[in-house]
Motif scaffolding. Structure first.
Motif, PDB file in Angstrom:
ATOM      1  N   GLU A   9      -8.176   6.954 -11.668  1.00  0.00           N
ATOM      2  CA  GLU A   9      -8.779   8.377 -11.663  1.00  0.00           C
ATOM      3  C   GLU A   9      -7.960   9.470 -12.199  1.00  0.00           C
ATOM      4  N   LYS A  68      -7.564   1.982  -8.650  1.00  0.00           N
ATOM      5  CA  LYS A  68      -8.905   2.894  -8.635  1.00  0.00           C
ATOM      6  C   LYS A  68      -8.140   4.284  -8.604  1.00  0.00           C
ATOM      7  N   SER A  69      -7.350   4.745  -7.671  1.00  0.00           N
ATOM      8  CA  SER A  69      -6.617   6.043  -7.409  1.00  0.00           C
ATOM      9  C   SER A  69      -6.061   6.517  -8.687  1.00  0.00           C
ATOM     10  N   GLN A  77      -8.361   3.633   0.807  1.00  0.00           N
ATOM     11  CA  GLN A  77      -8.500   4.563  -0.250  1.00  0.00           C
ATOM     12  C   GLN A  77      -7.774   5.829  -0.099  1.00  0.00           C
ATOM     13  N   SER A  80     -14.000  -5.027  -9.686  1.00  0.00           N
ATOM     14  CA  SER A  80     -13.066  -4.288 -10.692  1.00  0.00           C
ATOM     15  C   SER A  80     -13.325  -2.756 -10.429  1.00  0.00           C
ATOM     16  N   PRO A  81     -12.220  -2.008 -10.256  1.00  0.00           N
ATOM     17  CA  PRO A  81     -12.469  -0.745 -10.168  1.00  0.00           C
ATOM     18  C   PRO A  81     -12.641  -0.133 -11.659  1.00  0.00           C
ATOM     19  N   PHE A 132      -6.476  -2.911  -4.952  1.00  0.00           N
ATOM     20  CA  PHE A 132      -7.265  -2.456  -5.789  1.00  0.00           C
ATOM     21  C   PHE A 132      -7.883  -0.912  -5.518  1.00  0.00           C
ATOM     22  N   ALA A 133      -7.793  -0.600  -4.324  1.00  0.00           N
ATOM     23  CA  ALA A 133      -7.705   0.842  -3.973  1.00  0.00           C
ATOM     24  C   ALA A 133      -6.602   1.865  -4.789  1.00  0.00           C
TER      25      ALA A 133
END
Ligand code: C5P
Length: 220
Positions: A46, A42-43, A204, A62-63, A38-39
């Motif tokens: 981004e 997200k990254s 993260q 959820s991201p 999940f991390a």
């Protein structure tokens, strides 16, 4: 845009455990939390990537900006992953159960019916999702990254796994400490040309570094 180096790139991530049912109330699974996958999703989002996250059963939100597909079994994960192709990048973070019960009873297995005996537990092998995508002749993602959780001889095992699976990079994780379910890890990135060890970071922070490395790969 310099701050969105992965804009226009499609990225597919698997995360979490899979759950392999024995009957309507019982299953085989593992302790994967899904946090690292999940991390990473997200990254990647981004940095501007168009991210699809295929998630096993986890308790995580959820991201932002990520398309999430929830699955239970390894078979469902493989199906959802293949359905999400084509993709530029595939990051296989999921802890896919190696085996599943050979049969799934449609009713709860009753103790009384076994007359003091034990239920037979026959297992069959699950598909290897990472290997399946690596071997694709059409639609193979340009960059495929596998994960290797190891407790000893981390780099040697990771190098062997990279070749065995046929992926481009392996992220080796030393899980001899508190990595499983925890918030920190130490990543070693193994590529065709060598390996890079990163310090102990939060999951993260490690994810951010991995996303940046992927952006650098496409820039070069
Ligand atoms: O063989 P091993 O399970 O150690 O390999 C780990 C890597 O392979 C991870 O990237 C994991 O997501 C992937 N894998 C998979 N399908 C399986 C088993 C592992 O995609 N059935």
């Amino acid at each position: 845009k310099p701050d969105m180096p992965l804009a226009g790139k499609r990225v597919l991530v698997t995360a979490g455990p899979t759950r392999e049912p024995l009957d309507p109330v019982r299953y085989l699974s593992n302790h994967s939390s899904g946090k690292q996958g999940f991390a990473i999703a997200k990254s990647m989002a981004e940095l501007g990537a168009d991210v699809t996250l295929v998630a096993g059963p986890v308790n995580l939100p959820s991201p932002l900006g990520v398309t999430r597909i929830d699955v239970e079994t390894a078979d469902e994960m493989l199906q959802a992953t293949e359905a999400a192709l084509p993709s530029d990048v595939f990051i296989s973070v999921a802890a896919v159960a190696d085996w599943r019960p050979a049969a799934r009873a449609d009713k709860k297995v009753k103790k009384a019916k076994l007359q003091g005996g034990l239920p037979p537990l026959e297992l069959v092998e699950n598909p290897d999702i990472l290997k399946t995508l690596c071997q694709k002749t059409s639609d193979r993602p340009t960059l495929i990254i596998g994960f290797a959780a190891e407790t000893n001889d981390v780099i040697e095992h990771a190098k062997a796994k990279r070749l065995r699976k046929g992926c481009d990079w392996i992220v080796a994780n030393d899980v001899s400490g508190d990595v499983m379910g925890g918030d920190h890890n130490r990543m070693i990135i193994v590529t065709e040309t060598g390996e890079t060890e990163w310090p102990r970071l939060t999951k993260q922070e490690s994810a951010d570094k991995l996303a940046q490395s992927i952006a650098d790969y496409f820039k070069a």
